[in-house]
Write a protein that holds these residues in place. Structure first.
Motif, PDB file in Angstrom:
ATOM      1  N   GLU A 100       0.851  -1.189   0.000  1.00 17.15           N
ATOM      2  CA  GLU A 100       0.000   0.000   0.000  1.00 17.15           C
ATOM      3  C   GLU A 100       0.883   1.235   0.000  1.00 17.15           C
ATOM      4  OE1 GLU A 100      -1.945   1.648   3.704  1.00 17.15           O
ATOM      5  OE2 GLU A 100      -3.632   0.585   2.796  1.00 17.15           O
ATOM      6  N   SER A 101       0.586   2.203  -0.830  1.00 21.60           N
ATOM      7  CA  SER A 101       1.442   3.370  -1.007  1.00 21.60           C
ATOM      8  C   SER A 101       1.321   4.377   0.125  1.00 21.60           C
ATOM      9  CB  SER A 101       1.098   4.071  -2.327  1.00 21.60           C
ATOM     10  OG  SER A 101       1.784   5.294  -2.443  1.00 21.60           O
TER      11      SER A 101
ATOM     12  N   GLU B 128      -1.162   7.482  -0.398  1.00 23.36           N
ATOM     13  CA  GLU B 128      -2.601   7.397  -0.172  1.00 23.36           C
ATOM     14  C   GLU B 128      -2.996   7.912   1.206  1.00 23.36           C
ATOM     15  OE1 GLU B 128      -3.727   3.369  -0.796  1.00 23.36           O
ATOM     16  OE2 GLU B 128      -2.710   3.211  -2.729  1.00 23.36           O
TER      17      GLU B 128
ATOM     18  N   HIS C 193       2.898  14.398  -5.495  1.00 23.99           N
ATOM     19  CA  HIS C 193       3.043  13.059  -6.054  1.00 23.99           C
ATOM     20  C   HIS C 193       4.089  13.114  -7.162  1.00 23.99           C
ATOM     21  CE1 HIS C 193      -0.700  10.989  -4.407  1.00 23.99           C
ATOM     22  NE2 HIS C 193      -0.673  12.181  -3.849  1.00 23.99           N
TER      23      HIS C 193
ATOM     24  N   GLU D 207       5.817  -2.634 -10.440  1.00 25.21           N
ATOM     25  CA  GLU D 207       5.962  -2.337  -9.009  1.00 25.21           C
ATOM     26  C   GLU D 207       6.381  -0.886  -8.789  1.00 25.21           C
ATOM     27  OE1 GLU D 207       4.980  -4.615  -7.047  1.00 25.21           O
ATOM     28  OE2 GLU D 207       5.127  -6.446  -8.254  1.00 25.21           O
TER      29      GLU D 207
ATOM     30  N   HIS E 168       4.967   1.326  -7.289  1.00 30.11           N
ATOM     31  CA  HIS E 168       4.695   1.786  -5.923  1.00 30.11           C
ATOM     32  C   HIS E 168       5.989   1.853  -5.117  1.00 30.11           C
ATOM     33  CE1 HIS E 168       5.282  -2.297  -4.241  1.00 30.11           C
ATOM     34  NE2 HIS E 168       4.736  -2.700  -5.374  1.00 30.11           N
TER      35      HIS E 168
ATOM     36  N   LYS F 140       7.742   5.061  -6.122  1.00 29.50           N
ATOM     37  CA  LYS F 140       7.024   6.190  -5.512  1.00 29.50           C
ATOM     38  C   LYS F 140       7.389   6.327  -4.036  1.00 29.50           C
ATOM     39  CE  LYS F 140       2.959   5.921  -8.546  1.00 29.50           C
ATOM     40  NZ  LYS F 140       1.499   5.630  -8.607  1.00 29.50           N
ATOM     41  N   LYS F 141       7.465   5.200  -3.345  1.00 26.67           N
ATOM     42  CA  LYS F 141       7.821   5.234  -1.928  1.00 26.67           C
ATOM     43  C   LYS F 141       9.247   5.745  -1.743  1.00 26.67           C
ATOM     44  CE  LYS F 141       8.130   2.286   2.181  1.00 26.67           C
ATOM     45  NZ  LYS F 141       7.714   1.014   2.804  1.00 26.67           N
TER      46      LYS F 141
ATOM     47  N   ASP G 130       2.357   3.482   5.454  1.00 24.20           N
ATOM     48  CA  ASP G 130       1.990   2.539   4.408  1.00 24.20           C
ATOM     49  C   ASP G 130       1.947   1.153   5.028  1.00 24.20           C
ATOM     50  OD1 ASP G 130       4.715   2.037   4.678  1.00 24.20           O
ATOM     51  OD2 ASP G 130       4.994   1.617   2.556  1.00 24.20           O
TER      52      ASP G 130
END
Length: 433
Positions: free
Chosen positions: A5-6, A9, A18, A228, A230, A233-234, A368
Motif C-alpha cells: 500500500e502506497s 494514499e 506526487h 511495481e 509503488h 514512488k515510496k 503505508d
C-alpha cells in the motif's frame, strides 16, 4: 501473496507532491543502468543457480555429518548473520524445518560467547565461518576462539567457510583443506542473504531455498517490467521528504519479524547514512518496532512526539492463523476486558494493528502497509528483495554510494590504532587485559 500500500494514499498532507511520470522513469532507468553496470551483484542473485548448486553439493558430500549434528553455529557479524537469522525466525514454524538448533557467534561479549556455546561440542556441531574477507576483527577473533576451544583443525569435517574468492579467509581454508564456498566479491555483506551466505545454512535447516529465490525472482521481474512502481514512488517520497521525515519506523505485527527488523535496520542505516556527491551528510534513520508490544512504549512518541517519522506496517493475514483463542472466561474485577472473550489471538493482534494504524494516520503521520497472506519461503523472498530494491532506489535519489561503508571502516582503523598504542605504551593497571 504479498501486497503493498502506497504512502501517498495516506500522507494527510497536500504539501507533498506526487511524483511525475518523468521522476518515476528517471529512478527506474538509473536502477537499470546500475544493474547492467554491475554496480552490485545482489541484483543477479535471484536469477543464479550457483548458491543452490553449491549448497546441494556440500550437503550431498556431508550427509552423514549433517544427520548427526545438533547445532549449526554461524561465526559472522552483520550481513553474514542477520539475513539468515531473519529468515529462520520468520519460517521456523514450517514443518520442513529440521530439529537443528541455529546459533550465532556474532558478538565479542564474553558473557554471550559462553552462553551461546553451552552444551556445544565438536561432535554435535557444524561451525560455519562466514565473512567476505575474514579480517573483520569480531569474526577473526571468534574464529580463533572456536578453532582453539574445539580443536577444529583436527576435526575439519565439522568446519566450513563461506567467503569471497581469493580472500584471506579463502586462502586460509584452501591451505588447510577446509570446505569452502565462494561468493561474488561484488555482493555486499548486507545484500548477501540470497547468496550462499544465506542459502547454505537455510538449506541445511531444511527450507526449500529454491522457493525463496523464486519469490525474489518473480518480484524482481515484476519490478523490471514496471509492475511495481509503488516501490519507486515510496523511494521518492522518503528521499525527498528526508528533512521533514528523517526517521523511518518499521512496525511489524508479529514476533516472527523481530530478526527481520534487525536485518532491515542494518540494510537501511549502513546503506543510506552517507556523504552525497555534493559533500553533504545525508541519511534516513531506521526504527524497529514489534506490535503489539511496542504499542505500550514507542507509540506514545509517534503520536504525540515530534512529527518527524514515517511508519511502515508489516503484518500477516490472520485468517490463516485462527488458533489459539482467548477463553470465554470471566475474571472477577477484570470484567472490562471481557469484550475480547472467545476471540482468536490472531484477530486481537489484527485489530490492535488496525487501531494503531488509524490512530497514527489521524495524527497526519505518513504510513503505508505491507500485507503477507502466508509466511512461507516465497513470501520471504519477496520481502527481502523488496527492501533491497527500495534501499537502492532511495540511495540513487540521495546521490550516494549505497554499497560502501566508509564510516564503519573508520571505526575499524581506530580500533587497530588503540591496540597499537596500548602495546607501545607502558602497562596501565587500569586497562582491562
Amino acid at each position: 501473496m504479498v501486497s503493498f500500500e502506497s504512502f501517498l494514499e495516506h500522507t494527510g498532507s497536500r504539501s507533498i507532491p506526487h511524483p511525475t511520470k518523468d521522476a518515476l522513469d528517471y529512478v527506474y532507468e538509473a536502477i537499470i543502468k546500475e544493474k547492467i553496470a554491475g554496480r552490485s551483484g545482489y541484483y543477479n542473485l535471484p536469477f543464479e543457480e550457483k548458491a543452490i548448486l553449491d549448497a546441494q553439493t556440500y550437503i550431498s558430500t556431508h550427509q552423514d555429518l549433517l544427520q548427526e549434528i545438533k547445532y549449526l553455529i554461524i561465526i559472522g557479524v552483520g550481513g553474514s548473520s542477520l539475513g539468515t537469522k531473519a529468515i529462520d525466525t520468520m519460517l521456523c514454524h514450517l514443518a520442513c524445518r529440521k530439529p537443528i538448533e541455529l546459533k550465532f557467534l556474532e558478538h565479542t561479549d564474553p558473557i554471550e560467547i559462553c552462553k551461546t556455546l553451552q552444551d556445544v561440542t565438536c561432535a554435535n556441531s557444524l561451525f560455519l565461518i562466514i565473512s567476505k574477507s575474514g579480517t573483520t576483527i569480531e569474526t577473526s577473533s571468534l574464529m580463533k576462539y572456536i578453532l582453539k576451544r574445539f580443536d577444529l583443525l583436527d576435526h575439519k569435517e565439522h568446519l566450513a567457510v563461506i567467503t569471497d574468492e581469493h580472500s584471506p579467509l579463502h586462502k586460509w581454508a584452501s591451505k588447510h583443506q577446509i570446505s569452502c564456498i565462494c561468493i561474488d566479491k561484488n555482493v555486499g555483506g548486507r545484500f548477501s542473504v540470497l547468496s550462499s551466505v544465506g542459502i547454505l545454512p537455510l538449506m541445511i535447516l531444511g527450507y526449500e531455498t529454491n522457493l525463496i529465490l523464486k519469490g525474489a525472482k518473480e518480484f524482481m521481474m515484476s519490478f523490471l517490467h514496471r509492475q511495481e512502481d509503488h516501490l519507486i514512488k515510496k523511494a521518492i517520497f522518503l528521499a525527498k521528504s528526508r528533512d521533514r521525515y528523517p526517521n523511518n519506523v518499521l512496525f511489524s505485527y508479529s514476533s516472527s519479524f523481530k530478526d527481520f527488523n534487525a536485518w532491515y535496520v542494518q540494510l537501511w542505516a549502513e546503506s543510506l547514512g552517507k556523504i552525497d556527491i555534493y559533500g553533504k551528510k545525508v541519511g534516513l534513520t531506521p526504527i524497529s518496532l514489534i506490535g503489539s508490544i511496542d504499542q505500550h512504549s514507542f507509540l506514545q512518541l509517534i503520536t504525540q512526539g515530534s512529527m518527524d517519522k514515517t511508519v511502515t506496517f508489516l503484518n500477516i493475514n490472520r485468517k490463516n492463523y485462527s488458533e489459539p483463542k482467548i477463553p470465554n472466561l470471566k475474571v472477577d474485577f477484570l470484567e472490562s476486558t471481557d469484550f475480547v472473550n472467545g476471540t482468536s489471538f490472531a484477530k486481537l493482534i489484527s485489530y490492535q494493528q488496525i487501531a494503531t494504524m488509524q490512530t497514527i494516520r489521524d495524527e497526519g503521520i505518513p504510513t503505508d502497509q505491507i500485507h503477507i497472506d502466508y509466511l512461507c519461503e516465497e513470501s520471504v523472498g519477496i520481502l527481502i528483495i523488496y527492501f533491497e530494491l527500495l534501499t537502492s532506489c532511495v540511495g540513487k535519489i540521495l546521490d550516494i554510494n549505497t554499497y560502501d561503508q566508509p564510516g564503519v571502516e573508520f571505526g575499524k582503523k581506530r580500533l587497530r590504532d588503540m591496540f597499537e598504542v596500548q602495546t607501545q605504551s607502558p602497562p596501565n593497571k587500569d586497562l582491562i587485559q
